[in-house]
Design an enzyme around this catalytic site. Structure first.
Site, PDB file in Angstrom:
ATOM      1  N   GLU A   1      22.787 -52.012  -8.742  1.00 38.47           N
ATOM      2  CA  GLU A   1      21.853 -50.887  -8.579  1.00 38.47           C
ATOM      3  C   GLU A   1      21.799 -50.349  -7.162  1.00 38.47           C
ATOM      4  O   GLU A   1      21.633 -49.155  -6.948  1.00 38.47           O
ATOM      5  CB  GLU A   1      20.458 -51.365  -8.973  1.00 38.47           C
ATOM      6  N   MET A   2      21.929 -51.244  -6.197  1.00 40.25           N
ATOM      7  CA  MET A   2      21.872 -50.834  -4.797  1.00 40.25           C
ATOM      8  C   MET A   2      22.822 -49.685  -4.498  1.00 40.25           C
ATOM      9  O   MET A   2      22.575 -48.841  -3.621  1.00 40.25           O
ATOM     10  CB  MET A   2      22.212 -52.065  -3.948  1.00 40.25           C
TER      11      MET A   2
END
Ligand code: FES
Ligand code: FES
Length: 884
Positions: A844-845
């Site tokens: 997700e980062m």
């Protein structure tokens, strides 16, 4: 009807077909060739259905079978098999171009047609040839690599064996082909719509045409008499609670007396064919009594606003976060910036819509309800379905999933398929259209944020205030979790001693918010990282140095007050600096003319292993001295299969083929949490390491290392590993408390060109420096970064889901080969104290910093700042006209 002769994959077939029957349906339904997929309701938008017709790449949903008499057709199944793959299939697998794999067969066929006519295409020619083929996972980088590698294979310049990692080489840090990649490249991986279920009824759903209304009457009499109709059902026919309860029990499987949002499900129709079911659904008559419609938090919080859910107020959650005295610190700061920011509602846009299959094994009260869908948390979803449908005896199976990016943290089509299978006592297939899938899935929450950020004379951050209101939409899903995650990562990469936040979550009649890659942090990072650039400019400081000097340090605390043990962000800034200098220098030479070039950066410290998280994995020693891993760790495309396999193979010094995975079935696995929150490597990988260590300990104690030896010694052959994160919750009054156990650090740079006459922005390149700890599979890391940044650019510039308007991939503005851009990734591998072999997680980062980096680059290019995503040409032109 018309007669047509087709040669498909070398074999001749005589068909008699309706004049409008499309080739895709004929391949999938008559020949059971499911390699060609569909995503776009046969509108010619996705390319997932691409096959070769007489040497040309053709979208088979647009080709009428009757018009193809005498044609020679190849689908992906005609190219190769996992045991004897075509060189193009080898190239896709070895390049890491196969993630979820839903686009892959179509991509491969478009590639074949291109290379047949042009054996050595350049990047522009590849982009042109594959322009109609969409992919949500890869950012197209590895697909372009795959086409080039396939060309080299086919021209005889290199062989797959020269590219393939030596199977005897190490397991950690080596990009061995993913276990499932070749199956996907050969079109043999079964997605839910590919599963053939004998005697299955097809179901269609009658959905609300109103945003908010009482249901006055439902008339199904005409529908029941339509051809092929098996029956209809309403909420009265559901035996359980009829509530999908994630956090609140606010979402009905089928609406009872009220609809609260456009697309709410009301009636299910079952018929022998999908066309018949849909025709009958159109014949159902529903009379509504409209209620006031509130699409925004302002409307839902206005005096006298109607309460959307009788048991929950419209303001359904509020959470302050108070650390120190931010107002006092802001008053004393040498420099303060203040602004309002907003982010849009967005669709996660996996290419596969939401198909689901359900059937009963056995009969009567003891029958087992089997649901096959796309869940990333099969045990949790099974428990929700058991209560909603009132049926305890159930198994959930995870089919291959065409991406999900957070959508499948929610129940989507499964409750309806399960309810229909129980009610009609028939196997059912529920294959929603793309438009319907958009109506029934939760979306990325829109945030409105009022921000103040201050610094002292030396440029040290003093305080941050951010009051934000989140449009929760109609159902809760995980809105509260999104707020908590936003608060846990609110201060980003920085040491900010004083924090003052009020977060509020508000029910509206808009589409429901849910998990979406990052889920909370991308929204608050947009505000913080925009404000960081504004403050750096005010202080006349270099934005990179400003970020570096304000980095949190071990022993300091994040916004929740939790103290961190590791924070390798300054070193990442140092590794990033030469790239930043290069880009700034290049941009400086583009200042004349209407097209301006700019450079923008933004950073992330993304939390891994949330407070309260836990995971379990089991390993079993098999008679051939290989092992089987049992863990309900979904893999909707990230490469969790690689990660689990390579960790176990590495620790036990086994070849990968002797490590088997059982992950997709509630009967054979234990609950191990969702494949969400970037947690699988750290948490489930961590549990797997512990399980393997248990096995090795037993082997050492017993003095034997094989199955027979352990069995003879009466030792267990199956071992459980567990992993627990820190425990605790945020204080409801102060938002202080624990935070994530570890972080993945990232800084991204966007290089953009802004056409100041049209307002159009072209991203030329994204560069990311990332420190995820030791990398298990470099190609998977790159693939996640590239796909995430591509999604982040779409979020920054184009994509927006407007309930009732966004219906397909054109209205969504899906990223294509033509919008793809260059990417570069710099990796540092600081081992984490508690991760799986020191690793964290990265899914997700990857997109959190992208939008603010792009927005900061636009400002650098042309001097205007966009506060409301997406930064469309119209907004940029308007801002330029106002000289903002
Ligand atoms: S299904 Fe054919 S292009 Fe989408
Ligand atoms: S790999 Fe292309 S859509 Fe997932």
């Amino acid at each position: 009807m018309r007669k047509t002769f087709l040669k498909v994959n070398g074999r001749g077939y005589q068909f008699v077909v309706q004049p409008d029957r499309v080739l895709l349906d004929l391949l999938r339904e008559d020949l059971h060739l499911t390699g060609a997929k569909q995503s776009c309701d046969q509108k010619g938008q996705c390319g997932a259905c691409t096959v070769i017709v007489d040497g040309k790449a053709v979208r088979s949903c647009l080709a009428k079978a009757a018009d193809l008499d005498g044609a020679e057709i190849f689908s992906v199944e005609g190219l190769g098999t996992p045991d004897n793959p075509h060189l193009i299939q080898e190239a896709y697998v070895l390049s890491g171009a196969v993630q979820c794999g839903y686009c892959t067969p179509g991509m491969i066929m478009a590639t074949k047609a291109l290379l047949d006519r042009n054996p050595n295409p350049d990047t522009a020619e590849i982009k042109q040839a594959l322009a109609h083929n969409l992919c949500r996972c890869t950012g197209y980088v590895k697909i372009i690599d795959a086409v080039k590698l396939a060309g080299r294979f086919l021209r005889g310049e290199i062989t797959p064996d020269q590219v393939r990692p030596d199977p005897r080489s190490g397991m950690i840090g080596v990009s061995h082909p993913r276990p499932s990649a070749m199956l996907k490249a050969c079109g043999l991986a079964e997605f839910a719509a590919d599963i053939k279920v004998q005697d299955a009824a097809e179901v269609a759903v009658v959905r609300s045409t109103e945003h908010h209304a009482l249901i006055t009457s439902i008339d199904t009499s005409a529908a029941e008499k339509m051809p092929g109709v098996i029956g209809v059902m309403t909420s009265k026919d559901i035996q359980g609670t009829n509530r999908i309860k994630a956090i609140f029990d606010d979402q009905p499987v089928l609406c009872e007396d009220r609809v609260r949002s456009l697309g709410d499900p009301i009636v299910v129709v079952a018929a022998e064919t999908r066309d018949q079911a849909q025709a009958a659904a159109r014949a159902v008559r529903i009379v509504y009594d409209p209620l006031p419609v509130m699409m925004t938090p302002e409307e839902a919080l206005a005096d006298g606003a109607v309460q959307i859910h009788s048991r929950f107020p419209n303001l359904c959650y509020r959470q302050p976060q108070i650390k120190g005295d931010a107002q006092k610190a802001l008053a004393r700061s040498a420099a303060v910036v203040e602004a309002r920011f907003s982010t849009q509602m967005n669709h996660q846009a996996p290419l596969e819509p939401e198909p689901c299959v359900a059937y009963l094994e056995g009969e009567g009260e003891d029958a087992l309800l089997v649901v096959i869908g796309r869940s990333i948390m099969i045990h949790t979803h099974m428990a929700i379905l058991q209560a909603a449908l009132g049926w305890e005896n159930m198994r959930y199976e995870e089919a291959f999933s065409g991406g999900q990016f957070g959508i499948k943290a929610s129940i989507t089509s499964e409750a309806i398929a399960g309810a229909a299978a129980l009610h009609f006592k028939r196997p059912v297939r529920y294959i929603p259209s793309l438009h319907e899938a958009m109506l029934l899935t939760p979306k990325r929450h829109p945030f409105s944020m009022k921000v103040k950020l201050g610094a002292d004379r030396d440029g040290k951050l003093t305080a941050y205030a951010n009051d934000f209101i989140v449009n929760n939409g109609v159902y809760q899903h995980i809105g509260i979790v999104v707020i908590i995650r936003a608060l846990q990562m609110l201060s980003g990469s920085y040491n900010i001693p004083n924090i003052d936040v009020l977060a509020q979550l508000v029910y509206t009649n808009n589409a429901a918010g849910g998990a979406a890659r990052g889920a909370g942090p991308p929204q608050v990072a947009f505000a913080l990282e925009s404000a960081m650039d504004m403050l750096a400019h005010k202080l006349d400081m270099d934005p990179l140095e400003f970020r570096r000097m304000n980095s949190l340090k071990p022993g300091q605390s994040v916004s929740t007050g939790a103290v961190v043990e590791q924070w390798p962000f300054p070193e990442l800034c140092d590794a990033f600096r030469p790239h930043y200098e290069r880009a700034k220098e290049e941009a400086a030479s583009f200042k004349d003319g209407p097209v301006k070039r700019g450079v923008g950066i933004a950073a992330t410290a993304f939390g891994i292993a949330s407070p309260g998280d836990s995971a379990v994995a089991e390993v079993q020693l098999d008679p051939d001295d290989g092992i089987t891993i049992y863990a309900a760790a979904a893999d909707p495309g990230e490469g969790n299969d690689s990660m689990l396999t390579q960790i176990a193979a590495g620790l036990l010094d086994l070849p990968m083929k002797k490590v088997r995975l059982v992950t997709r079935n509630t009967d054979q696995t234990a609950q191990t949490g969702p494949a969400a929150a970037s947690r699988i490597t750290y948490m489930v990988g961590g549990a797997l390491v512990n399980a393997v260590e248990e096995m090795k300990k037993t082997m050492e104690e017993t003095g034997v290392r094989d199955y027979e030896g352990l069995k003879k010694a009466g030792k267990p052959l199956r071992f459980i590993g567990k992993k627990k994160a820190v425990q605790g919750n945020l204080d409801p009054e102060t938002g202080q408390g624990p935070t994530f156990e570890s972080q993945v650090h990232n800084i991204q740079m966007a290089e953009v060109e802004v056409n100041t006459e049209t307002g159009e922005v072209r991203v030329i390149k994204m560069t990311a420096a990332v420190d995820p700890g030791p990398v298990i599979h470099p190609q998977n890391l790159e693939g996640q970064m590239e796909g995430g940044m591509d999604q982040g650019v779409g979020y920054a510039l184009r994509e927006e889901y407007i309930h009732g308007h966004t219906k397909d991939w054109i209205t969504f503005k899906y990223p294509t080969m033509k919008t793809a851009f260059d990417m570069e990734i710099i990796v540092r591998e600081t081992p984490r104290l508690k991760g799986a072999l020191g690793a964290t997680g990265i899914g997700e980062m990857t997109m959190v910093s992208t939008a603010p980096a792009v927005i900061n680059a636009i400002e650098d290019a042309c001097g205007v700042r966009i506060y409301d995503l997406p930064a469309t040409p119209e907004k940029i032109k308007a801002a330029l006209a106002q000289g903002k």
